[in-house]
Design an enzyme around this catalytic site. Structure first.
Site, short mmCIF file in Angstrom:
data_model
loop_
_atom_site.label_atom_id
_atom_site.label_comp_id
_atom_site.label_asym_id
_atom_site.label_seq_id
_atom_site.Cartn_x
_atom_site.Cartn_y
_atom_site.Cartn_z
N LEU A 325 33.58 43.20 15.76
CA LEU A 325 33.29 43.15 17.19
C LEU A 325 33.84 44.37 17.92
CD1 LEU A 325 34.02 39.39 17.99
CD2 LEU A 325 31.79 40.50 17.85
N GLY A 328 40.85 48.13 18.48
CA GLY A 328 41.78 48.46 19.56
C GLY A 328 43.04 49.07 19.00
N GLY A 329 44.02 49.26 19.88
CA GLY A 329 45.24 49.92 19.49
C GLY A 329 46.09 49.12 18.51
N PHE A 330 45.85 47.81 18.41
CA PHE A 330 46.69 46.98 17.57
C PHE A 330 45.94 46.32 16.43
CE2 PHE A 330 49.51 47.54 21.05
CZ PHE A 330 50.78 47.40 20.53
N GLY A 331 44.66 46.58 16.30
CA GLY A 331 43.95 45.98 15.19
C GLY A 331 42.45 45.92 15.42
N ASP A 444 48.28 46.10 30.67
CA ASP A 444 47.14 46.88 30.18
C ASP A 444 45.83 46.27 30.67
OD1 ASP A 444 45.93 49.00 28.92
OD2 ASP A 444 45.87 48.06 26.94
#
Length: 633
Positions: A325, A328-331, A444
């Site tokens: 989908l 992002g910055g974390f996964g 954020d």
């Protein structure tokens, strides 16, 4: 909210009623005091919420009706559960006909305190949870969420076709003096618990079950508290049946068998304090044990109260991570399905092992699992197996707000939809800041972290950067500032502008609103009469406001009503991006500004444009990733 009178300041509570059920719910509001609330009944579709302002010294109830319809031949409105027998969507305001339903009773500002009780004395039709905005030792979350197939005695089950829809209480079903605690049975010694009361006593230890129940059912709060009443909450209400206190039931004053619920406001504060101390000690021990044993899975599961899945289950849910989908910055986020009978679509985020740590993961789980609001993405479960960590969310079929904006920019704008989205996001942020169990600052807020469901209801997502605030703290100290360039507040860049706080989210929200209306699209600047097309975009908005030509940038075909909506969004956005955090309105005020009249809004002072964060914003093309900045010392 407060109102000033000749005798001082009186508080008014806001009751937010939200529907998280998979069906429409028709709430019922009944008042025993005057003035009444503004409505006695209305429809609430899946995912919708409505704010009700409770009058001063209000005493009344809230319940929900299901499977309602209007007879085409007679025009009579009726419901399969919770019906109030008015024949209309609005219920009678002079009498109340008790029905098989779950009730929430409120007595607000009674002798300087509020109290509420969730009651299943008359039966059970919908899960209900009540969340106070201001927590204390006695002001806690309470409700009743059960599996009727397991809890309701078979002879008390109510069906619609083959579907179990409600459970009658023993009194509602038989009406006998023995089951209703009447006549010679009207005493604690003679009124004995039934199978119904025993079952619900175990399932809902904080609910009021019957007249001589000994459970802790009344919750006592300060009189400046707002409440969120959720039908079909996704969060689980803690079962504290082993740490029970002696809080008494809140009274109802009328019913069809002429009974009264006894109001006993004697609360054993000492025992409640013991419960809170024990709960705190458990959390502390859980966190300590987690650190000692590498964040033990059982401790994490107990702390966040969510369903835990194995990594093998995660792979099956996502068909071996076949459908991406987004990233992002974390996964990475994948689409999948829950492995239960519902087969519900879900979004599953696999956290990168190299980004974030175990504490970030636990914080995200703990904060999200306790957040329950129509404008907040719901969390279904998690995986914590070695280095493999995943978070399971509800799936949002219309994707993120940035994609929706880009689509609408290419065709005629539907300003009403954009306005409703702005209001929904504002309500979600207001809930995070003030009403959820853990006060949360997102840090954020951006269009990529606002998701849209099938009805274009906005839901705030991604709490990976959230910082939890202690209830009495208004400003947060950060070792490193996080956020996305273009939406990040100036105080996050430099403490010279103040401390990072919930007002930092207000700034980010303002930038999102201005982007929604196209004001942040620098290509549109040329449509204004401003000469310098490279100037910081609020500058030319102010110039056009002074010329009363703000709507020029939106074309000549905008209607008068749409123009009012756009101008209101512009003004609210500009108030939110004020340089000084103290000049920005809190999110509760933002909601009031959006829902109030345009005439009541003034043009805010112009924010400074010669700031380092402005230069950074102008040099970056709408960053998709989360960036970290060190706060100057």
């Amino acid at each position: 909210m407060f109102i000033t009178t000749g005798i001082g300041v009186l508080s008014l509570s806001i009751l937010t009623i939200e529907n998280k059920c998979d069906q429409t719910v028709w709430p019922v509001l009944y008042s025993w005091t005057s003035p009444h609330v503004t409505t006695t009944g209305f429809a609430l579709k899946k995912g919708e919420a409505r704010n009700i302002r409770a009058p001063f010294l209000w005493y009344g109830l809230i319940s929900g009706r299901t499977l309602c319809s209007t007879d085409t031949s007679t025009g009579n409105f009726s419901c399969a559960t919770g019906d109030c027998s008015s024949g209309k969507i609005e219920c009678a305001d002079d009498d109340y006909n008790w029905s098989t339903a779950t009730y929430a009773f409120f007595r607000l500002d009674d002798g300087g305190v509020d109290s509420y009780t969730v009651s299943v004395e008359y039966g059970y039709n919908l899960p209900i949870m009540v969340v106070p905005s201001m927590k204390s030792q006695t002001c806690i979350t309470a409700g009743c969420v059960v599996d009727l197939n397991k809890t309701c005695p078979q002879d008390l089950m109510n069906f619609s076709g083959e579907k179990l829809i409600a459970c009658s209480s023993s009194c509602q079903e038989s009406g006998t003096p023995e089951s209703c605690c009447l006549n010679e049975f009207k005493s604690k010694e003679n009124c004995k618990p039934t199978t119904y009361t025993k079952n619900f006593e175990n399932a809902c230890p904080l609910a009021y079950i019957y007249a001589y129940d000994d459970n802790n059912s009344t919750v006592i709060c300060s009189n400046s508290t707002d409440y969120v009443i959720t039908f079909c909450p996704t969060s689980i209400i803690p079962n504290i049946s082993n740490n029970r206190t002696s809080m008494a039931p809140l009274a109802g004053e009328k019913n069809n068998s002429q009974r009264k619920l006894n109001t006993i406001l004697g609360v054993s504060t000492a025992l409640v304090a013991i419960v809170m101390i024990v709960a705190t000690a458990v959390i502390v021990r859980t966190k300590s044990a987690s650190r000692r044993s590498g964040r033990n899975d059982e401790n994490i599961e107990a702390a966040v109260m969510l369903k835990r899945y194995s990594y093998e289950s995660v792979k099956k849910m996502t068909n071996s991570f076949a459908h991406v989908l987004g990233k992002g910055g974390f996964g990475t986020v994948y689409k999948g399905k829950l492995p239960d009978a519902s087969g519900r679509d879900i979004a599953l985020k696999i956290l990168d092992g190299s980004k974030g740590n175990g504490e970030d993961f636990i914080n995200e789980l703990a904060s999200m699992s306790r957040a329950s609001h129509v404008n907040i993405v719901s969390l279904f479960g998690f995986c914590n197996e070695g280095s493999n960590r995943a978070i399971i969310y509800e799936f949002m079929p219309n994707g993120s707000l940035d994609k929706f904006i880009s689509k609408t920019m290419s065709k005629k704008m539907d300003w009403k939809i954009l306005y409703n989205i702005a209001v929904g996001v504002a309500r979600g942020l207001e809930y995070l800041h003030n009403s959820c169990v853990s006060k949360i600052v997102h840090f954020d807020i951006k269009p990529q972290n606002i998701l849209m469901d099938e009805d274009l209801c906005p839901k705030i997502s991604d709490f990976g950067l959230a910082k939890l605030c202690k209830n009495k703290e208004s400003v947060i100290s950060l070792l490193d500032a996080r956020g996305t360039i273009g939406y990040i507040a100036p105080e996050v860049f430099s403490k010279n502008f103040g401390g990072a706080s919930h007002k930092s989210d207000v700034y980010s929200y303002g930038m999102v609103v201005l982007e929604m209306i196209g004001a942040k699209d620098m290509k549109r600047v040329g449509n204004s009469k401003s000469d310098n097309v490279s100037m910081y975009f609020p500058d030319w908005i102010y110039e056009d406001l002074e010329r009363r030509e703000t709507m020029k940038i939106f074309g000549d075909n905008i209607m008068e009503e749409e123009e009012k909506i756009v101008k209101k969004m512009v003004l609210v956005g500009l108030w939110c991006i004020q340089t000084n955090p103290s000049d920005r309105p809190p999110m509760r005020k933002v909601v009031e500004m959006l829902e109030g009249s345009l005439e009541a809004l003034q043009v805010p002072p112009k924010p400074l444009s010669n700031l380092p964060f402005v230069t950074a914003w102008e040099s970056v093309q709408d960053s998709q990733e989360t960036s970290s900045f060190s706060i100057p010392r």
